[in-house]
Design a protein around this motif. Structure first.
Motif, PDB file in Angstrom:
ATOM      1  N   VAL A 160     -11.612   0.356  -0.768  1.00  0.00           N
ATOM      2  CA  VAL A 160     -10.570   1.375  -0.707  1.00  0.00           C
ATOM      3  C   VAL A 160      -9.169   0.768  -0.665  1.00  0.00           C
ATOM      4  CG1 VAL A 160     -10.675   1.604   1.829  1.00  0.00           C
ATOM      5  CG2 VAL A 160      -9.825   3.497   0.438  1.00  0.00           C
ATOM      6  N   LEU A 161      -8.974  -0.311   0.070  1.00  0.00           N
ATOM      7  CA  LEU A 161      -7.637  -0.907   0.151  1.00  0.00           C
ATOM      8  C   LEU A 161      -7.220  -1.544  -1.170  1.00  0.00           C
ATOM      9  CD1 LEU A 161      -7.695  -2.485   3.737  1.00  0.00           C
ATOM     10  CD2 LEU A 161      -6.744  -0.291   3.001  1.00  0.00           C
ATOM     11  N   LEU A 189       0.837  -1.190   0.000  1.00  0.00           N
ATOM     12  CA  LEU A 189       0.000   0.000   0.000  1.00  0.00           C
ATOM     13  C   LEU A 189       0.873   1.241   0.000  1.00  0.00           C
ATOM     14  CD1 LEU A 189      -2.659  -0.975   2.704  1.00  0.00           C
ATOM     15  CD2 LEU A 189      -3.031  -0.840   0.248  1.00  0.00           C
ATOM     16  N   PRO A 190       0.417   2.320  -0.654  1.00  0.00           N
ATOM     17  CA  PRO A 190       1.143   3.586  -0.523  1.00  0.00           C
ATOM     18  C   PRO A 190       1.056   4.086   0.917  1.00  0.00           C
ATOM     19  CG  PRO A 190      -0.937   3.903  -1.675  1.00  0.00           C
ATOM     20  CD  PRO A 190      -0.747   2.424  -1.532  1.00  0.00           C
ATOM     21  N   GLU A 191       1.973   4.925   1.310  1.00  0.00           N
ATOM     22  CA  GLU A 191       1.981   5.438   2.681  1.00  0.00           C
ATOM     23  C   GLU A 191       0.749   6.302   2.950  1.00  0.00           C
ATOM     24  OE1 GLU A 191       5.512   7.436   3.757  1.00  0.00           O
ATOM     25  OE2 GLU A 191       6.817   5.695   3.454  1.00  0.00           O
ATOM     26  N   PHE A 192       0.234   6.182   4.177  1.00  0.00           N
ATOM     27  CA  PHE A 192      -0.900   6.998   4.602  1.00  0.00           C
ATOM     28  C   PHE A 192      -0.873   7.101   6.122  1.00  0.00           C
ATOM     29  CE2 PHE A 192      -2.307   2.628   4.722  1.00  0.00           C
ATOM     30  CZ  PHE A 192      -3.021   2.533   5.912  1.00  0.00           C
ATOM     31  N   GLU A 193      -1.641   8.041   6.633  1.00  0.00           N
ATOM     32  CA  GLU A 193      -1.782   8.191   8.079  1.00  0.00           C
ATOM     33  C   GLU A 193      -3.183   7.749   8.472  1.00  0.00           C
ATOM     34  OE1 GLU A 193      -1.579  11.660  11.537  1.00  0.00           O
ATOM     35  OE2 GLU A 193      -0.430  11.906   9.667  1.00  0.00           O
ATOM     36  N   LEU A 194      -3.262   6.906   9.500  1.00  0.00           N
ATOM     37  CA  LEU A 194      -4.554   6.387   9.962  1.00  0.00           C
ATOM     38  C   LEU A 194      -5.098   7.258  11.080  1.00  0.00           C
ATOM     39  CD1 LEU A 194      -6.567   3.987   9.627  1.00  0.00           C
ATOM     40  CD2 LEU A 194      -5.383   2.893  11.534  1.00  0.00           C
ATOM     41  N   ALA A 218      -3.785  -1.024  -5.959  1.00  0.00           N
ATOM     42  CA  ALA A 218      -3.666  -0.917  -7.416  1.00  0.00           C
ATOM     43  C   ALA A 218      -3.245   0.479  -7.854  1.00  0.00           C
ATOM     44  CB  ALA A 218      -4.999  -1.280  -8.069  1.00  0.00           C
ATOM     45  N   ARG A 219      -2.968   1.360  -6.882  1.00  0.00           N
ATOM     46  CA  ARG A 219      -2.567   2.745  -7.143  1.00  0.00           C
ATOM     47  C   ARG A 219      -3.644   3.532  -7.880  1.00  0.00           C
ATOM     48  NH1 ARG A 219       0.713   0.735  -4.086  1.00  0.00           N
ATOM     49  NH2 ARG A 219       2.926   1.328  -3.949  1.00  0.00           N
ATOM     50  N   GLN A 220      -4.909   3.103  -7.736  1.00  0.00           N
ATOM     51  CA  GLN A 220      -6.021   3.855  -8.302  1.00  0.00           C
ATOM     52  C   GLN A 220      -6.457   4.975  -7.365  1.00  0.00           C
ATOM     53  OE1 GLN A 220      -8.909   0.750  -8.830  1.00  0.00           O
ATOM     54  NE2 GLN A 220      -7.952  -0.036 -10.700  1.00  0.00           N
TER      55      GLN A 220
END
Length: 292
Positions: free
Chosen positions: A36-37, A2-7, A42-44
């Protein structure tokens, strides 16, 4: 990966609304995560923040009363609806849909609210709710509002949610008896598959059980968004629900649909399926009406 994100994990619906309003397009809601995941992997979709609402008790639960009808929390899973005796007994049309969503694993994770907000024309849970005349309860920075489900879908993956707004509940108003409904899904194989075409029919009849008081016909994978076949519905109102009337409704629905040709099916074949499946779903709805 997954691309980086903040939860972000809000402790209430109001806190979630505040966070979403502040973050805007940089954030997406995480409920079941089955859409969403996958899109992120898939970088969509590359949100900077995921706002995790899956533990908010206010958005869970299935309630029924004769006065208000059925109220479903947006975080209720398809599995919870599929295994609910209330849904199986009183809303078999909804059972038809939620029991056909994805796999067992997806139904255990995926939420009814997420399926609606993903706004795919092939969603199996949406057509039955459209046929039931469902209303969507929405909360945002400006308070609560209610939207008819057919007005919620603006395009594929586009819905009528403003900044900071959250779908909180789905409300199915009570219907006069006798009534009955059914959802029929046509796929290429008897396994987990997207609908080539789905038809939901909900009928309310006069006391004779044959004369149509009101009909609602909803189609999946028949247009860019899930749709009601209003002209076909009007053609049934006041008519005896015999084979000729149902066949005519199917033909009208096929004309007002807006299917497209894709690698999965042609436009012509989808229109043919509508002609076949509208009477089939209506006859099943009538059978259930007699049994209730």
């Amino acid at each position: 990966m997954l691309p980086e994100f903040e939860l972000v994990t809000p402790s209430s619906v109001d806190e979630a609304i505040q966070v979403l309003a502040e973050l805007g397009d940089r954030a997406r809601i995480l409920a079941g995560g089955t859409d969403v995941l996958v899109q992120m992997r898939a970088r969509q979709s590359r949100p900077e923040y995921l706002v995790d609402i899956k533990f908010l008790a206010e958005l869970k639960g299935i309630e029924f009363s004769a006065e208000r009808g059925l109220v479903i929390g947006a975080l209720v899973t398809h599995h919870a609806l599929e295994t609910s005796p209330l849904i199986r007994e009183k809303y078999p049309i909804l059972y038809d849909g939620v029991s056909r969503v994805g796999s067992v694993q997806i139904r255990n994770r995926g939420t009814i609210g997420g399926n609606i907000c993903n706004a795919l024309p092939s969603a199996d849970s949406i057509a039955p709710l459209l046929a039931l005349g469902a209303l969507l309860q929405i909360r945002g920075p400006k308070g609560d509002r209610q939207v008819a489900m057919e007005d919620f879908f603006l395009g594929p993956r586009k819905v009528a949610l403003g900044s900071g707004e959250i779908l909180t509940h789905i409300v199915v108003p009570p219907h006069p008896e006798p009534n009955g409904g059914a959802y029929v899904k046509f796929t290429r194989r008897k396994a987990m598959d997207l609908a080539l075409l789905g038809v939901a029919v909900f009928l309310e009849c006069e006391s004779d059980g044959r004369t149509c008081r009101q009909a609602r016909i909803a189609l999946a994978t028949a247009a860019p968004v899930p749709m009601r076949a209003y002209q076909a519905e009007a053609a049934l109102q006041g008519k005896e629900l015999n084979g000729e009337a149902l066949q005519q409704a199917g033909e009208i629905a096929a004309r007002e649909a807006r299917p497209r040709t894709s690698w999965r099916s042609t436009e012509e074949y989808r229109r043919h399926l509508i002609k076949v499946l509208v009477p089939r779903a209506a006859n099943l709805a009538l059978e259930r009406m007699k049994m209730s």
